[in-house]
Design a protein around this motif. Structure first.
Motif, PDB file in Angstrom:
ATOM      1  N   HIS A  67       0.726  -1.293   0.083  1.00 56.33           N
ATOM      2  CA  HIS A  67      -0.013   0.244  -0.006  1.00 56.33           C
ATOM      3  C   HIS A  67       0.858   1.297  -0.099  1.00 56.33           C
ATOM      4  O   HIS A  67       0.594   2.519   0.034  1.00 56.33           O
ATOM      5  CB  HIS A  67      -0.851  -0.211   0.712  1.00 56.33           C
ATOM      6  CG  HIS A  67      -1.774  -0.918   1.632  1.00 56.33           C
ATOM      7  ND1 HIS A  67      -2.935  -1.167   0.556  1.00 56.33           N
ATOM      8  CD2 HIS A  67      -1.712  -2.194   2.487  1.00 56.33           C
ATOM      9  CE1 HIS A  67      -3.074  -2.856   0.549  1.00 56.33           C
ATOM     10  NE2 HIS A  67      -2.871  -2.986   1.484  1.00 56.33           N
ATOM     11  N   GLN A  68       1.885   1.188  -0.207  1.00 61.98           N
ATOM     12  CA  GLN A  68       3.336   2.768  -0.328  1.00 61.98           C
ATOM     13  C   GLN A  68       3.237   2.770   0.924  1.00 61.98           C
ATOM     14  O   GLN A  68       3.737   4.071   1.248  1.00 61.98           O
ATOM     15  CB  GLN A  68       2.765   3.443  -1.459  1.00 61.98           C
ATOM     16  CG  GLN A  68       2.551   2.532  -2.950  1.00 61.98           C
ATOM     17  CD  GLN A  68       2.547   3.785  -4.032  1.00 61.98           C
ATOM     18  OE1 GLN A  68       2.587   5.055  -3.848  1.00 61.98           O
ATOM     19  NE2 GLN A  68       2.230   2.798  -5.195  1.00 61.98           N
ATOM     20  N   ASN A  69       3.369   2.010   2.292  1.00 67.12           N
ATOM     21  CA  ASN A  69       3.454   2.619   3.363  1.00 67.12           C
ATOM     22  C   ASN A  69       4.651   1.974   3.724  1.00 67.12           C
ATOM     23  O   ASN A  69       5.154   1.128   3.052  1.00 67.12           O
ATOM     24  CB  ASN A  69       2.507   2.250   4.399  1.00 67.12           C
ATOM     25  CG  ASN A  69       1.332   2.448   4.040  1.00 67.12           C
ATOM     26  OD1 ASN A  69       0.211   3.555   3.739  1.00 67.12           O
ATOM     27  ND2 ASN A  69      -0.234   1.514   3.981  1.00 67.12           N
ATOM     28  N   ARG A  86      -1.261   8.751  -8.848  1.00 69.62           N
ATOM     29  CA  ARG A  86      -1.079   9.028  -7.603  1.00 69.62           C
ATOM     30  C   ARG A  86      -1.876   9.804  -6.902  1.00 69.62           C
ATOM     31  O   ARG A  86      -2.654  10.924  -7.515  1.00 69.62           O
ATOM     32  CB  ARG A  86       0.054   9.850  -8.251  1.00 69.62           C
ATOM     33  CG  ARG A  86       1.719   9.404  -8.317  1.00 69.62           C
ATOM     34  CD  ARG A  86       2.730   9.942  -8.047  1.00 69.62           C
ATOM     35  NE  ARG A  86       1.921  11.933  -9.559  1.00 69.62           N
ATOM     36  CZ  ARG A  86       2.603  11.880 -10.697  1.00 69.62           C
ATOM     37  NH1 ARG A  86       3.595  10.921 -11.220  1.00 69.62           N
ATOM     38  NH2 ARG A  86       2.906  13.341 -11.082  1.00 69.62           N
ATOM     39  N   SER A 142      -4.051  11.621  -3.587  1.00 68.69           N
ATOM     40  CA  SER A 142      -3.761  12.659  -2.870  1.00 68.69           C
ATOM     41  C   SER A 142      -4.504  11.668  -1.523  1.00 68.69           C
ATOM     42  O   SER A 142      -5.156  10.294  -1.369  1.00 68.69           O
ATOM     43  CB  SER A 142      -4.691  13.388  -2.381  1.00 68.69           C
ATOM     44  OG  SER A 142      -6.186  13.194  -3.043  1.00 68.69           O
ATOM     45  N   ASN A 143      -5.217  12.298  -0.202  1.00 69.86           N
ATOM     46  CA  ASN A 143      -5.136  11.470   1.610  1.00 69.86           C
ATOM     47  C   ASN A 143      -6.593  10.667   1.075  1.00 69.86           C
ATOM     48  O   ASN A 143      -6.750  10.356   1.853  1.00 69.86           O
ATOM     49  CB  ASN A 143      -4.715  12.154   2.447  1.00 69.86           C
ATOM     50  CG  ASN A 143      -2.829  12.922   2.375  1.00 69.86           C
ATOM     51  OD1 ASN A 143      -2.427  11.257   1.949  1.00 69.86           O
ATOM     52  ND2 ASN A 143      -2.579  13.434   2.930  1.00 69.86           N
ATOM     53  N   LYS A 144      -7.371  12.213   0.474  1.00 68.87           N
ATOM     54  CA  LYS A 144      -8.657  11.725  -0.143  1.00 68.87           C
ATOM     55  C   LYS A 144      -9.028  10.839  -1.080  1.00 68.87           C
ATOM     56  O   LYS A 144     -10.012  10.853  -1.638  1.00 68.87           O
ATOM     57  CB  LYS A 144      -9.329  12.968  -0.150  1.00 68.87           C
ATOM     58  CG  LYS A 144      -9.558  13.826   1.073  1.00 68.87           C
ATOM     59  CD  LYS A 144      -9.218  15.469   0.759  1.00 68.87           C
ATOM     60  CE  LYS A 144      -9.815  16.511   1.625  1.00 68.87           C
ATOM     61  NZ  LYS A 144     -10.875  17.513   1.881  1.00 68.87           N
ATOM     62  N   ASN A 145      -7.863  10.163  -1.853  1.00 73.73           N
ATOM     63  CA  ASN A 145      -7.923   9.205  -2.583  1.00 73.73           C
ATOM     64  C   ASN A 145      -8.450   9.757  -3.993  1.00 73.73           C
ATOM     65  O   ASN A 145      -8.761   8.919  -4.770  1.00 73.73           O
ATOM     66  CB  ASN A 145      -9.008   7.561  -2.441  1.00 73.73           C
ATOM     67  CG  ASN A 145      -9.159   6.628  -2.895  1.00 73.73           C
ATOM     68  OD1 ASN A 145      -7.643   6.053  -3.124  1.00 73.73           O
ATOM     69  ND2 ASN A 145     -10.363   5.709  -3.405  1.00 73.73           N
ATOM     70  N   GLU A 146      -8.184  10.815  -4.133  1.00 66.69           N
ATOM     71  CA  GLU A 146      -8.424  11.811  -5.076  1.00 66.69           C
ATOM     72  C   GLU A 146      -7.446  11.815  -6.175  1.00 66.69           C
ATOM     73  O   GLU A 146      -6.154  11.417  -5.852  1.00 66.69           O
ATOM     74  CB  GLU A 146      -8.828  13.747  -5.564  1.00 66.69           C
ATOM     75  CG  GLU A 146      -9.641  13.104  -4.403  1.00 66.69           C
ATOM     76  CD  GLU A 146     -10.537  14.403  -4.066  1.00 66.69           C
ATOM     77  OE1 GLU A 146      -9.495  15.424  -4.450  1.00 66.69           O
ATOM     78  OE2 GLU A 146     -11.284  14.821  -3.649  1.00 66.69           O
TER      79      GLU A 146
END
Length: 440
Positions: free
Chosen positions: A237-239, A309, A311-315
């Protein structure tokens, strides 16, 4: 015999590539020519330092390292080490490297016998060895002479089967299963020298496919302010996982400055391959409108990976294309506005949940995974419906429909005015008060 000559900017990278093969028991050092001691008596530090000290005599030579591979026909698997060293010495003499320090490695990691030779382009007096057209001239003449002298299978008789040794594609890195630094180094060796990228995000688009990521740190950190760079392992999850490792601690020194020096050259080399990626996308979107996920799957079949790519909002805010066939990487905006994140969202459609899915919101996956109350889960589901960069016709109607569903979910079920008698309170009868008679 087939001879392949490559030059590079880093003698360390070539040296450690072969030394790592020795550590993995798929190669052995069989010769160290023009060294003060025999090969078996040399430490790893001594072998490398002699090459580096001679390179320091002429710092103006940028591509200072030489990596030669001599590849033999599979039927010639009976060549002993003594004969292989003799062939290597004869070849190096033929191309003008007889007096240079060089190391000879026998590799066992391919289906045909072959050896690697590591050397440098700076002479003992500091002069540079000219290698222009060396492959076409000196190397070809030396190869043909060696084939006759040692009775080897001629390259022309091998049915044009070239035994060119290419870097082996590294495996995806999983934290805890391998030694972190070694695993990251294998990925960097494969990616940095083979793919054409022109920015750090483009490089990361490739590295992340191997669960590796390059990071500069926060803008207020010392690492960022000093133009530092480090690498670390990430999960699916790219963490980030584990401890980051400084770029300068790897033997190939893949620092931010080193990468930046490659950007311009890589950008120039990849220009002619842009059209292949653009054509592949245009053809898939020519006849029908598909989702970005469907486009990604179709491109994958052509050797092109679409990296999103989010964002934190899954956008979606960025797209990068990795062409594994041409080894070129392109940020979407580099190909043109139509291939950027915004352009692709206008050309594709975003998959949303259906009306039937909305009717079954209580079993929405988000509620199962997060345990959120029904209200928050319903709001999340409606957000999936309404958030879209390119809304199709009727999107407003669907949004209104979602809100109606939410309102209905918030209404109490089976509402009625009936109340059991035992829960009813007896009303007290108010006593009538006698009003005074105004006539009295």
């Amino acid at each position: 015999m087939v001879a392949v000559i490559k030059t590079g900017h880093s003698i360390r990278r070539i040296f450690h590539y072969n030394e790592n093969k020795v550590l993995e028991n798929v190669a052995v050092l069989i010769g160290a020519e023009n060294y003060p001691l025999d090969a078996e008596k040399l430490s790893q530090k001594t072998k490398l330092s002699i090459l580096e000290r001679q390179l320091a005599l002429n710092a103006n030579v940028s591509r200072n390292s030489v990596h030669v591979s001599l590849n033999f026909d599979p039927s010639e698997n009976n060549l002993d080490q003594e004969k292989l060293v003799a062939i290597a010495n004869r070849y190096m003499q033929g191309i003008g490297f007889a007096n240079q320090p060089y190391l000879i490695y026998q590799h066992h990691d391919a289906g045909h016998p072959h050896i690697h030779i590591v050397s440098i382009k700076v002479k003992a007096d500091g002069k540079r060895i000219d290698m222009n057209n060396i492959g076409r001239n000196q190397s070809e003449a030396s190869r043909k002479a060696i084939e006759k002298e040692f009775n080897l299978v001629r390259a022309e008789d091998q049915k044009k089967q070239l035994y060119i040794v290419k870097p082996v594609s590294p495996e995806v890195v999983y934290y805890g299963k391998v030694q972190s630094k070694r695993a990251i180094q294998n990925v960097l060796d494969f990616v940095i020298g083979n793919y054409r990228y022109a920015s750090l995000p483009e490089l990361n688009a490739i590295l992340r496919q191997f669960n590796v990521q390059a990071e500069r740190g926060a803008e207020d950190s010392r690492t960022f302010q000093r133009n530092g760079l480090y690498y670390r392992i990430i999960d699916s999850h790219q963490n980030p996982i584990g401890i980051p490792i400084k770029a300068s601690s790897f033997y190939s020194k893949p620092t931010l400055q080193y990468l930046s020096n490659r950007y311009a050259e890589n950008d120039q080399k990849r220009q002619s391959f842009k059209q292949r990626v653009k054509n592949a996308i245009d053809l898939l979107l020519k006849e029908r409108r598909i989702s970005i996920q469907e486009l990604s799957t179709a491109l994958q079949k052509q050797g092109i990976t679409l990296c999103q790519r989010l964002s934190n909002k899954n956008e979606l805010y960025g797209i990068t294309y990795v062409d594994h066939t041409t080894k070129c990487v392109f940020n979407g905006s580099v190909l043109g506005k139509a291939y950027s994140a915004k352009g692709m969202q206008e050309r594709c459609f975003v998959q949303k949940i259906s009306e039937q899915d909305l009717l079954t919101i209580p079993s929405h996956p988000a509620q199962k995974e997060t345990g959120l109350p029904l209200l928050q889960t319903a709001e999340a589901a409606i957000a999936e419906v309404t958030i879209a960069t390119a809304k199709p016709e009727g999107a407003n109607m669907l949004e209104s429909f979602g809100k109606d569903i939410l309102e209905s979910l918030l209404q109490p079920a089976n509402a009625t005015d009936y109340v059991p008698g035992q829960f009813k309170k007896n009303k007290k009868k108010r006593k009538k008060r006698n009003k005074p008679n105004s006539n009295q």
